[in-house]
Scaffold this active site. Structure first.
Site, PDB file in Angstrom:
ATOM      1  N   ASP A 118      38.628  32.964  43.184  1.00 41.75           N
ATOM      2  CA  ASP A 118      37.709  33.452  44.216  1.00 41.75           C
ATOM      3  C   ASP A 118      36.297  33.114  43.737  1.00 41.75           C
ATOM      4  OD1 ASP A 118      36.392  34.687  46.254  1.00 41.75           O
ATOM      5  OD2 ASP A 118      37.134  36.706  45.855  1.00 41.75           O
ATOM      6  N   LYS A 149      26.580  34.585  49.859  1.00 39.08           N
ATOM      7  CA  LYS A 149      25.558  34.831  48.840  1.00 39.08           C
ATOM      8  C   LYS A 149      24.667  33.607  48.606  1.00 39.08           C
ATOM      9  CE  LYS A 149      27.340  38.922  47.870  1.00 39.08           C
ATOM     10  NZ  LYS A 149      28.573  38.951  48.641  1.00 39.08           N
ATOM     11  N   TRP A 194      36.701  43.303  42.684  1.00 36.17           N
ATOM     12  CA  TRP A 194      36.131  43.689  43.978  1.00 36.17           C
ATOM     13  C   TRP A 194      37.182  44.506  44.716  1.00 36.17           C
ATOM     14  CZ3 TRP A 194      36.630  40.409  48.849  1.00 36.17           C
ATOM     15  CH2 TRP A 194      35.821  40.904  49.881  1.00 36.17           C
TER      16      TRP A 194
END
Length: 423
Positions: A234, A270, A153
């Site tokens: 993460d 999310k 990311w």
């Protein structure tokens, strides 16, 4: 009047000895480069075409392409409204939210939780958790660096850069197979200096959607143990990846079983759709309760000058949902529904491309998991998709599967086939 105007002009433009002109404070500031992900949405919104499709930004949409607020979230909000105060939270955030969040990552019956060996604070979603950890790493291991997968990311690089932590990279994605470059990954783990820090995606790797298998995670964990490396996970997609939060936390559980003292970033953007609430958690496993108390105090000290204390509303929503057995079951049902829709769209996109007679293999679409599909398309092919078909995505070929619906999947497949058939 003319005299006053002249005097005013003279006062504004006059520079006193040892000072700078008022007009020159920021004249050396250049416009910042546009964010490659958020810039996609800007371009999409400016396009007047009725056929336009946005598969750029990672935010869930239903099969009509509309944003979703989960029923469990609506019910939690109803309970919050008019019933709870909006006082400051402590620097470490909501204790209830943190406790429930740790159970998701470490397990309902985790001995680490029972023994109070985890230092944890509420964070500003996953981004905030990563940033607090990066600052913690810099403060208490100032000579260390962070190994980041290629690709990752894009904001990961920004976070550790702004925390002044030197970055190294390690192999992850294999462009030819569109899968995991496991051999090169393991070589990099072995060749890194003993005691190195590594950033790992717990599940649904962003942007590739490529995850190690359970057996591969076990090998990675073993080699980390041999080398004395620190694993920082993460975990932005727990539950959203497979539809099962336990399965999505398997990588973390493997490392815990092997006795690692890990770090973990968690986010509810999310898996609960709380994108704008910015609610998450940072946790570090410690040797004992005394060490955990000390580490938490330092995490709070880092948060204090940064944002003082985290927002309360999202924390209340999470606490209510996870603390109520019926609402938690509803959430588990709804998060599985979101994951299943994404998985279904992967199958549909692959089938639609293949039935057009594509000479290429598209099995990676269904082998990958989570929000994103790393399509393998080149920047030039992506540019053609945008210019000729009004389809918007990042130029690395990353498709946000959340933007794919039963209404646009055939159009998307035809466009992809058109720009890739001569490859």
């Amino acid at each position: 009047m003319a005299i006053r105007s002249a005097l005013t002009k003279r006062i504004i433009t006059t520079t006193l000895p040892g000072s700078r002109s008022i007009s020159s404070w920021w004249k050396n500031v250049e416009p910042a480069p546009k964010d490659p992900i958020l810039g996609v949405t800007e371009a999409f919104l400016a396009d007047p075409s009725p056929d336009k499709v946005n598969v750029g930004v990672g935010a869930y949409r239903d099969d009509n392409g509309q944003p979703v607020v989960l029923d469990c979230v609506r019910e939690a909000e109803r309970r919050v409204a008019g019933n709870l105060n909006m006082e400051y939270l402590p620097m470490g955030g909501s204790n209830n939210m943190v406790e429930e969040t740790l159970k998701l990552a470490y397990g309902e019956d985790s001995d680490l939780i029972k023994d109070k060996r985890i230092a944890a604070i509420q964070a500003l979603s996953g981004t905030g958790a990563c940033r607090i950890f990066a600052d913690f790493q810099k403060r208490f291991s100032p000579d260390s660096q962070i190994y980041i997968p290629v690709p990752t990311w894009s904001n990961h690089h920004n976070i550790w850069r702004d925390a002044n932590v030197p970055q190294r990279t390690f192999h992850y994605y294999h462009p030819e197979s569109k899968g995991l470059d496991f051999a090169s990954l393991m070589d990099d783990v072995k060749n890194a200096p003993n005691g190195s820090f590594f950033l790992l995606h717990a599940c649904a790797h962003n942007p590739t959607g490529v995850d190690p298998t359970v057996e591969q995670w076990k090998e990675i964990s073993y080699q980390f143990k041999v080398k004395g490396h620190f694993a920082f996970f993460d975990m932005a997609y727990q539950g959203f990846a497979s539809g099962d939060p336990e399965r999505d936390a398997k990588s973390i559980r493997i490392f815990l079983e092997d006795g690692h003292l890990i770090g973990c970033s968690q986010s509810y953007a999310k898996n609960m759709g709380l994108y704008g609430q910015r609610v998450g958690c940072l946790s570090l496993v410690c040797e004992d309760e005394k060490q955990a108390v000390a580490v938490k105090s330092q995490l709070q000290q880092l948060a204090r000058p940064m944002y003082s204390n985290p927002p309360v509303h999202g924390a209340l929503i999470v606490s209510i949902i996870l603390g109520d057995p019926e609402l938690k079951q509803l959430w588990l049902k709804e998060v599985k529904g979101m994951a299943d829709r994404i998985i279904g769209m992967r199958t549909s996109l692959r089938e639609n491309i293949e039935k057009l007679g594509s000479p290429l293999s598209w099995e990676h679409i269904t082998k990958q998991i989570g929000m994103f599909c790393y399509s393998g398309m080149t920047p030039e092919q992506v540019d053609r998709l945008t210019k000729e078909f009004h389809i918007y995505m990042t130029r690395n070929g990353r498709i946000s599967m959340a933007g794919v619906t039963s209404g646009n999947v055939e159009y998307l497949a035809k466009a992809i086939h058109e720009v890739t058939k001569a490859a």
